[in-house]
Design an enzyme around this catalytic site. Sequence first.
Site, mmCIF file in Angstrom:
data_model
loop_
_atom_site.group_PDB
_atom_site.id
_atom_site.type_symbol
_atom_site.label_atom_id
_atom_site.label_comp_id
_atom_site.label_asym_id
_atom_site.label_seq_id
_atom_site.Cartn_x
_atom_site.Cartn_y
_atom_site.Cartn_z
ATOM 1 N N LYS A 1 0.830 -1.212 0.000
ATOM 2 C CA LYS A 1 0.000 0.000 0.000
ATOM 3 C C LYS A 1 0.858 1.254 0.000
ATOM 4 O O LYS A 1 0.612 2.209 0.738
ATOM 5 C CB LYS A 1 -0.979 -0.019 1.178
ATOM 6 C CG LYS A 1 -1.888 -1.258 1.172
ATOM 7 C CD LYS A 1 -2.797 -1.299 2.381
ATOM 8 C CE LYS A 1 -3.704 -2.524 2.338
ATOM 9 N NZ LYS A 1 -2.994 -3.796 2.529
ATOM 10 N N ARG A 2 1.859 1.268 -0.878
ATOM 11 C CA ARG A 2 2.813 2.363 -0.936
ATOM 12 C C ARG A 2 2.269 3.548 -1.742
ATOM 13 O O ARG A 2 1.337 3.415 -2.521
ATOM 14 C CB ARG A 2 4.114 1.894 -1.570
ATOM 15 C CG ARG A 2 4.839 0.796 -0.820
ATOM 16 C CD ARG A 2 5.378 1.282 0.504
ATOM 17 N NE ARG A 2 6.352 0.335 1.046
ATOM 18 C CZ ARG A 2 6.482 0.049 2.312
ATOM 19 N NH1 ARG A 2 5.680 0.609 3.204
ATOM 20 N NH2 ARG A 2 7.394 -0.795 2.727
#
Length: 269
Positions: free
Chosen positions: A94-95
């Site tokens: 979830k960058r």
Amino acid sequence: MTTFFERLADRIDEIDSIVSVGLDPDTDRLPAEVRDADLPRWEFNRRIIDATREHAAVFKPNAAFYEDPDGWRALEKTVEHARDAGVPVLLDAKRADIGNTSRQYAAVLDSVDAITLNPFLGRDSLAPFLDREDAGCFLLCRTSNPGGADVQELELADGDLVYERVADLASEWSATGNENVGLVVGATTPDELRTVRERVPDLPFLVPGVGAQGGDAEAAATYATAENGAGLVNSTRGIIFAGEDADEPFDEAAASAARDLKERLNRYR
């Protein structure tokens, strides 16, 4: 160069499975058989990979379970072993961030095949990922957690909901870029899952929530795959910790759980 989603569609066709096996080796739940290993999380993952590889379209390790020195070593060995087994790796991280930070985050795509991303910082924060022609990028859209509605279902001035706008932007970014964008849409909100699929028939979905979260397996299987045949339904705890309630080794229980999920999903595909 083939895209990640083309390779994924081939993998799905080859093994007749859209199952994503999550690899989240919670140290509090690791079975006794692996706790004395040099790297318990790696030993656990190795046995899960070997047991479930024939049913797994991808393996999906979540970065949160590896964020310490031994964990990074375990993750590196896990990724290498999965890819050596011919199974793509989707890193659930979830960058997204700005500028050089995002470029540093994107360097992980030298080692894995795809990644989950947070779209709420906008297109520029995602550019270092989306610019990787060979990588898959799954953007958070309508997530499986109850609190996802707090933001994702807010209504915009034109009547669209936030998650609908994210889907539209993802489709636009994919079409005008490398066609490497997918969406994370949870099975716990089947009506929204259907809505997003009708809105963006061209984007592959990663659908979490069918295992321990009790999501709708029929909706997940029906709507996960895009027109190109790529799409995934993830189960983590329901597969890797199936042995907690079984009278058999944990890896054999995981294999049975992965096979059962594959067969259940295939009834609706």
